[in-house]
Design a protein around this motif. Structure first.
Motif, short mmCIF file in Angstrom:
data_model
loop_
_atom_site.label_atom_id
_atom_site.label_comp_id
_atom_site.label_asym_id
_atom_site.label_seq_id
_atom_site.Cartn_x
_atom_site.Cartn_y
_atom_site.Cartn_z
N VAL A 203 -0.06 -6.99 -1.65
CA VAL A 203 1.05 -7.92 -1.42
C VAL A 203 2.20 -7.22 -0.70
O VAL A 203 2.78 -7.76 0.25
CB VAL A 203 1.52 -8.55 -2.75
N PHE A 204 2.52 -6.01 -1.15
CA PHE A 204 3.62 -5.26 -0.54
C PHE A 204 3.36 -5.00 0.94
O PHE A 204 4.22 -5.26 1.80
CB PHE A 204 3.83 -3.94 -1.28
N PHE A 205 2.16 -4.49 1.28
CA PHE A 205 1.88 -4.15 2.67
C PHE A 205 1.75 -5.38 3.56
O PHE A 205 2.22 -5.38 4.70
CB PHE A 205 0.63 -3.26 2.78
N LEU A 206 1.15 -6.45 3.05
CA LEU A 206 1.05 -7.67 3.85
C LEU A 206 2.44 -8.27 4.09
O LEU A 206 2.77 -8.67 5.22
CB LEU A 206 0.14 -8.69 3.18
N THR A 207 3.26 -8.30 3.06
CA THR A 207 4.62 -8.82 3.21
C THR A 207 5.44 -7.97 4.16
O THR A 207 6.19 -8.49 5.00
CB THR A 207 5.30 -8.90 1.83
N ALA A 208 5.31 -6.65 4.06
CA ALA A 208 6.03 -5.75 4.97
C ALA A 208 5.58 -5.96 6.41
O ALA A 208 6.40 -5.99 7.33
CB ALA A 208 5.81 -4.30 4.55
N PHE B 43 -6.53 -15.52 0.05
CA PHE B 43 -7.92 -15.13 0.25
C PHE B 43 -8.12 -13.64 -0.02
O PHE B 43 -9.09 -13.24 -0.67
CB PHE B 43 -8.36 -15.48 1.68
N GLY B 44 -7.19 -12.83 0.48
CA GLY B 44 -7.28 -11.38 0.25
C GLY B 44 -7.20 -11.02 -1.22
O GLY B 44 -7.92 -10.13 -1.69
N MET B 45 -6.33 -11.71 -1.96
CA MET B 45 -6.23 -11.46 -3.39
C MET B 45 -7.53 -11.82 -4.10
O MET B 45 -7.96 -11.13 -5.02
CB MET B 45 -5.06 -12.24 -3.99
#
Length: 195
Positions: free
Chosen positions: A150-155, A110-112
């Protein structure tokens, strides 16, 4: 810690290899669909619990080594004891983290999509006014913004999960954590079940 993680990854690789090889063999042999389906189901019933168990032990061993400065053997013994004594809590916790993973995937998708809207609008405007360099610039910015998201959500999700595993580990060591299922059964029947 590196050895424990590496050993866990090797066991994952072996499990996936044992899972994939029979399936590839069956598809290459053009066997019946029923046999293929049964083999896939059997592989899932064997491989998925094995991978989850190894992952769980690796996490608990690493936490024991880092937080309590124990050896790998002592960490394994402690992890085995925690899982044996609190297996229902651990199963509930794994299911909860799995549901959080699914929710985070939905948030990511959704964020993407939301993130893409202004960039796609700007790119289409630049193309409408025949300014391809501006469209290319916004396309590059869109890629960079998407990668950062993607990087910050995954982190964030990874940090949350490791913190949750550490909290569970300490709660299980202290014996201050009871299974939700046990509490529900107790409320309904007035009897407890060992967690």
């Amino acid at each position: 810690v590196l050895g424990v993680n590496l050993g866990g990854k090797i066991l994952f690789g072996i499990a996936y290899l044992l899972f994939a090889l029979p399936i590839l063999f069956l598809y290459s042999e053009n066997s019946s669909e029923i046999l293929q389906t049964l083999l896939i189901l059997l592989a899932f019933l064997i491989v998925i619990p094995f991978v989850l168990l190894v992952s769980l032990f690796v996490k608990f061993i690493v936490i024991a080594i880092v937080r309590r400065s124990t050896s790998i053997r002592e960490g394994f013994r402690e992890a085995r004891q925690l899982v044996k004594n609190h297996w229902l809590v651990v199963v509930e916790f794994v299911i909860l983290l799995f549901l959080i993973d699914i929710a985070s995937f939905v948030v990511l998708r959704f964020g993407m999509a939301v993130l893409a809207l202004p960039f796609l609008f700007a790119i289409s405007l630049f193309y409408a006014f025949t300014v391809p360099i501006g469209a290319s610039l916004f396309y590059i910015l869109w890629i960079v913004a998407s990668l950062l998201f993607v990087f910050f959500l995954t982190a964030f999700i990874s940090s949350f999960q490791y913190l949750a595993w550490v909290k569970l580990y300490h709660a299980l060591l202290e014996g201050s954590f009871t299974s939700k299922l046990v509490r529900w059964v107790y409320r309904l029947t007035g009897r407890g079940v060992k967690s």
